[in-house]
Design a protein around this motif. Structure first.
Motif, PDB file in Angstrom:
ATOM      1  N   ARG A  41       0.832  -1.211   0.000  1.00  0.00           N
ATOM      2  CA  ARG A  41       0.000   0.000   0.000  1.00  0.00           C
ATOM      3  C   ARG A  41       0.866   1.260   0.000  1.00  0.00           C
ATOM      4  NH1 ARG A  41      -2.879   2.432   4.458  1.00  0.00           N
ATOM      5  NH2 ARG A  41      -0.953   2.084   5.609  1.00  0.00           N
ATOM      6  N   HIS A  49      -9.402   7.536  -0.806  1.00  0.00           N
ATOM      7  CA  HIS A  49      -7.969   7.629  -1.104  1.00  0.00           C
ATOM      8  C   HIS A  49      -7.732   8.736  -2.138  1.00  0.00           C
ATOM      9  CE1 HIS A  49      -3.944   5.973  -1.259  1.00  0.00           C
ATOM     10  NE2 HIS A  49      -3.999   6.159  -2.569  1.00  0.00           N
ATOM     11  N   LEU A  85      -5.405  -0.093   1.281  1.00  0.00           N
ATOM     12  CA  LEU A  85      -5.298  -1.472   1.780  1.00  0.00           C
ATOM     13  C   LEU A  85      -6.606  -1.848   2.475  1.00  0.00           C
ATOM     14  CD1 LEU A  85      -3.807  -4.092   2.706  1.00  0.00           C
ATOM     15  CD2 LEU A  85      -2.998  -2.790   4.696  1.00  0.00           C
TER      16      LEU A  85
END
Ligand code: UDP
Length: 452
Positions: A142, A430, A149
């Motif tokens: 990651r 993210h 992750l």
């Protein structure tokens, strides 16, 4: 879909989740190509395999990294369209127990990073690690790849240690610490049940907003009700009399000894019911069960019931469905189960399950609706629960009908949909974080807006 007990788990909202194109699935200690029901291969292998297949059907490719355990294995195997298994050489092929693997994590992680480096940047959109050892590698991947992750623990050392079979070895501190690290680092944690979600939050300090419950499934095409007599004939089992089956990896945690002791107790308390009873034990030695692989055979002899016990090696394909169909009851007396796929499979075949009231089994079996839950592991209690149902064929028919209905609520497609929602949330967040960071940097340089 993602199920969320209020206040515990993040709800999957109505926002359109971006679909990852390709995910890297890490299953270091056991391969999806291994036969489940012996050694380290069990429910997690089935989970990884079934989910990858359903994700591919939804247009998401999966590459599964696992440790090479033989020099004969090719580097890659296409398991099904859109599902690739990558064998990573890390340590000697044979002779390493699961407990030895943390020492090979650097080698394994290097293999994973090299596989990605052979492609253009951004080859994987997300890493999903299974079991804490994989989580350690996922954490590194990651960081290196700049992707989220997602981690599934499958079992947790603190929970296992709190419910050990007597004389069983506790899980070491290194595992507990390793799990705590992964829980702290993962962008999302997937729990099989609300109980596991609670354990992650209460025992491991997980952020409740990052924990999602996605229930596992069952192959509803393979595990279907069928003719009991024909199934017994195909397996060479007694055509007459009652059969109670145990299916799974043979180790103290799964408590097959409790079933044998209960069968012996049933002989003493209800000889009429026990007279034609056969206990069928299916599976191979695993974990601490490998210390004494003949322990169950010896126990049956010492209990004086060897004549009423049949041992079968791990079963595959329709033979496994036949085991469930051949049985009047399936017993799952485990001290702990993160979920208990065997319980679902048996019910899908129309066989009521008598299970220990622990962990995921409380979700997998509906007490007095699709089976019976037993508190504790006293063989007398188990003899009463099993004997009571064996003596009542009409009750078993009712439970059987509801068992099929209950199991039909758990499909692997539903599991894959739940995971896609988790992946979507992780990828979105993210990207938002990255966009905010880049926007900050761009603003500092006087550049325009960042778009994806
Ligand atoms: N299994 C199998 N053949 C066997 C015994 C077990 O294929 O002879 C499979 C079973 O179908 C189930 C899995 O192994 O899908 C066991 O999963 P479960 O969740 O019950 O236990 P775990 O192994 O994860 O502890």
């Amino acid at each position: 879909m993602v199920q969320a007990p209020s206040g515990v788990v993040r709800q999957a909202g109505p926002r359109p989740w971006p679909l990852p194109r390709r995910i890297a699935t890490l299953s270091v200690h056991t391969s999806p190509l291994d036969q489940p029901g012996t050694g380290d291969a069990g429910g997690m292998n089935v989970y990884v395999t079934e989910v990858a297949r359903r994700l591919a059907e939804a247009g998401v490719e999966t590459e599964i990294f696992t440790r090479a355990t033989s020099s004969d294995l090719p580097h890659t195997v296409e398991m099904s369209p859109g599902v690739l298994v990558r064998h990573v050489i890390s340590g000697p092929f044979e002779g390493l127990a699961k407990e030895d693997l943390p020492a090979q994590m650097c080698a394994f992680a290097t293999g994973v990073l090299r596989a990605e480096a052979a492609h253009a940047p951004g080859y994987y959109d997300l890493v999903h690690s299974h079991y804490w050892i994989s989580g350690q590698v996922g954490w590194l991947a990651r960081e290196r790849w700049g992707v989220p992750l997602v981690h599934s623990a499958h079992t947790l050392a603190k929970v296992k240690n709190a419910q050990l079979a007597s004389g069983d070895r506790p899980e070491p501190l290194a595992r507990v610490v390793g799990e705590e690290q992964v829980v702290a680092e993962a962008d999302r944690l997937v729990a099989n049940t609300t109980f596991e979600a609670r354990d992650l939050i209460d025992r491991y300090g997980a952020d409740p907003d990052l924990v999602s419950v996605v229930e596992p499934g069952v192959d509803l095409d393979r595990f279907t009700p069928g003719d009991q007599l024909a199934a017994r004939q195909r397996l060479g089992l007694p055509e007459r009399g009652h059969i109670v089956a145990f299916v799974g990896r043979i180790q103290p945690l799964k408590a097959p000894d409790v079933l044998l002791a209960a069968a012996a107790a049933l002989h003493a308390r209800d000889p009429e019911i026990a007279r034609d009873l056969t206990v069928v034990i299916v599976g191979g030695p695993s974990g601490t069960g490998l210390d004494r692989p003949t322990a169950l055979i010896e126990l049956a002899a010492s209990l004086g019931i060897s004549h009423a016990v049949r041992f079968l090696p791990p079963q595959t394909g329709t033979a496994l469905a036949d085991v469930y169909r051949a049985a009047d009851l399936v017993a799952v007396p485990s001290y702990n189960e993160s979920f208990g796929l065997v319980a679902l499979e048996a019910q899908a075949c129309g066989t009521p399950v008598v299970a220990a009231a622990v962990g995921g089994l409380v979700t997998a079996v509906r007490d007095e609706i699709s089976g019976r839950l037993v508190d504790g592991h006293d063989p007398e209690d188990w003899a009463r629960a099993l004997g009571g149902l064996l003596a009542e064929p009409g009750r078993r028919v009712e439970l059987s009908r509801c068992a099929v209905r209950h199991a039909s609520e758990f499909s692997w497609s539903r599991t894959a949909s739940g995971l896609l929602a988790v992946y979507g949330g992780a990828v979105t967040e993210h990207r938002e974080r990255l966009t905010a960071r880049l926007a900050g940097e761009a603003a500092a340089l006087g550049a325009g807006a960042i778009t994806w």
